[in-house]
Write an enzyme that holds these catalytic residues in place. Structure first.
Site, mmCIF file in Angstrom:
data_model
loop_
_atom_site.group_PDB
_atom_site.id
_atom_site.type_symbol
_atom_site.label_atom_id
_atom_site.label_comp_id
_atom_site.label_asym_id
_atom_site.label_seq_id
_atom_site.Cartn_x
_atom_site.Cartn_y
_atom_site.Cartn_z
ATOM 1 N N GLY A 66 -13.019 32.026 26.063
ATOM 2 C CA GLY A 66 -11.762 31.482 25.924
ATOM 3 C C GLY A 66 -10.768 31.736 26.996
ATOM 4 N N GLU A 102 -7.298 38.263 28.775
ATOM 5 C CA GLU A 102 -7.534 37.711 27.516
ATOM 6 C C GLU A 102 -6.990 36.282 27.062
ATOM 7 O OE1 GLU A 102 -9.527 37.338 25.202
ATOM 8 O OE2 GLU A 102 -9.949 39.173 23.952
ATOM 9 N N ASP A 113 -5.750 39.187 18.663
ATOM 10 C CA ASP A 113 -5.717 38.838 17.244
ATOM 11 C C ASP A 113 -5.980 40.333 16.325
ATOM 12 O OD1 ASP A 113 -5.715 36.874 15.160
ATOM 13 O OD2 ASP A 113 -7.754 37.234 14.805
ATOM 14 N N ARG A 149 -11.327 23.205 23.780
ATOM 15 C CA ARG A 149 -10.995 24.113 25.026
ATOM 16 C C ARG A 149 -10.371 23.480 26.149
ATOM 17 N NH1 ARG A 149 -13.617 28.934 24.012
ATOM 18 N NH2 ARG A 149 -15.525 29.145 23.127
HETATM 19 P P1 5GP Z 1 -9.734 39.725 18.326
HETATM 20 O O1 5GP Z 1 -11.081 40.475 18.538
HETATM 21 O O2 5GP Z 1 -8.659 40.265 18.787
HETATM 22 O O3 5GP Z 1 -9.773 39.534 16.506
HETATM 23 O O4 5GP Z 1 -9.868 38.257 18.449
HETATM 24 C C1 5GP Z 1 -9.927 38.167 20.013
HETATM 25 C C2 5GP Z 1 -10.895 36.767 19.941
HETATM 26 O O5 5GP Z 1 -10.675 35.908 18.876
HETATM 27 C C3 5GP Z 1 -10.010 35.830 21.202
HETATM 28 O O6 5GP Z 1 -10.309 36.455 22.321
HETATM 29 C C4 5GP Z 1 -10.510 34.355 20.689
HETATM 30 O O7 5GP Z 1 -11.400 34.203 21.281
HETATM 31 C C5 5GP Z 1 -10.585 34.477 19.259
HETATM 32 N N1 5GP Z 1 -9.296 34.090 18.568
HETATM 33 C C6 5GP Z 1 -8.371 35.012 18.038
HETATM 34 N N2 5GP Z 1 -7.463 34.165 17.352
HETATM 35 C C7 5GP Z 1 -7.788 32.686 17.564
HETATM 36 C C8 5GP Z 1 -7.178 31.548 17.368
HETATM 37 O O8 5GP Z 1 -6.285 31.445 16.829
HETATM 38 N N3 5GP Z 1 -7.773 30.416 17.917
HETATM 39 C C9 5GP Z 1 -9.205 30.476 18.282
HETATM 40 N N4 5GP Z 1 -9.422 29.196 18.804
HETATM 41 N N5 5GP Z 1 -9.679 31.794 18.638
HETATM 42 C C10 5GP Z 1 -9.046 32.809 18.249
HETATM 43 MG MG MG Z 2 -11.353 35.481 23.724
#
Ligand code: 5GP
Ligand code: MG
Length: 177
Positions: A46, A100, A104, A166
């Site tokens: 991402g 990053e 999330d 993307r």
């Molecule tokens: P976390 O581990 O903090 O839950 O999420 C991190 C990863 O989840 C991000 O680097 C991203 O790749 C994916 N992610 C989190 N929220 C979103 C979103 O709203 N859209 C997309 N496409 N990916 C997300």
């Molecule tokens: Mg990511």
């Protein structure tokens, strides 16, 4: 409005707003890392687009590395972070800047913290383009934040829905179907 696979998305954040927040973060990073040679550590997939913009704006010497982590399936987090591609350089005594796309739940940051703690880095800071305060469940400090967004699922600017989206130069959010 755009369609990716089975879902429809509506325009949410313009390229101009994204660029403005990248400019602002980069000024802070340039100030904080003046005279140092940091290692930018991009989190694939991402963060590839955001990473290139941040790295291009860095005014001193720096190195670049990537790891590939994954935790999302469809439009939600699985809660489990898989390492698809690990680190292949020493980060001992280095100043690391983790890049990053979006923070999330914070599970990915927890995984990165584990990786970096085992590498004897001098220190590390995290930069993210997007941050969802309503979803964040961890205590790790995120030093540089482009913008905070609500708990919507977004695509574009590096972020995908099951592999698509993307390449979009602005950000879209999931539309009520
Ligand atoms: P976390 O581990 O903090 O839950 O999420 C991190 C990863 O989840 C991000 O680097 C991203 O790749 C994916 N992610 C989190 N929220 C979103 C979103 O709203 N859209 C997309 N496409 N990916 C997300
Ligand atoms: Mg990511």
């Amino acid at each position: 409005m755009i369609q990716l696979h089975d879902l429809r998305f509506e325009p949410f954040i313009s390229e101009e707003r994204i660029t403005a927040s990248i400019d602002k973060i980069s000024e802070q990073i340039n100030r904080d890392y003046k005279g140092k040679t940091p290692v930018f550590l991009g989190i694939l997939n991402g963060a590839f687009m955001f990473a290139s913009e941040i790295i291009k704006r860095f005014e001193g010497d720096c190195e670049v590395a990537f790891v590939k982590l994954g935790s999302y399936k469809g439009t939600s987090s699985t809660g489990k972070v898989d390492t698809m591609m690990g680190l292949n350089m020493s980060l001992e005594n280095r100043h690391v800047i983790v890049i990053e796309d979006i923070v999330d739940t914070g599970n990915t940051l927890a995984a990165i913290d584990g990786i970096l703690k085992s590498k004897d880095v001098a220190d590390y800071k995290t930069v993210t383009l997007f941050f969802k305060p309503g979803a964040y469940q961890k205590e790790y400090n995120v030093e540089y934040i482009g913008m905070e967004i609500p708990n919507d699922f977004i695509v574009g600017y590096g972020l995908d829905y099951n592999g698509l989206g993307r390449n979009l130069s602005q950000v879209y959010k999931l539309k009520e179907q």
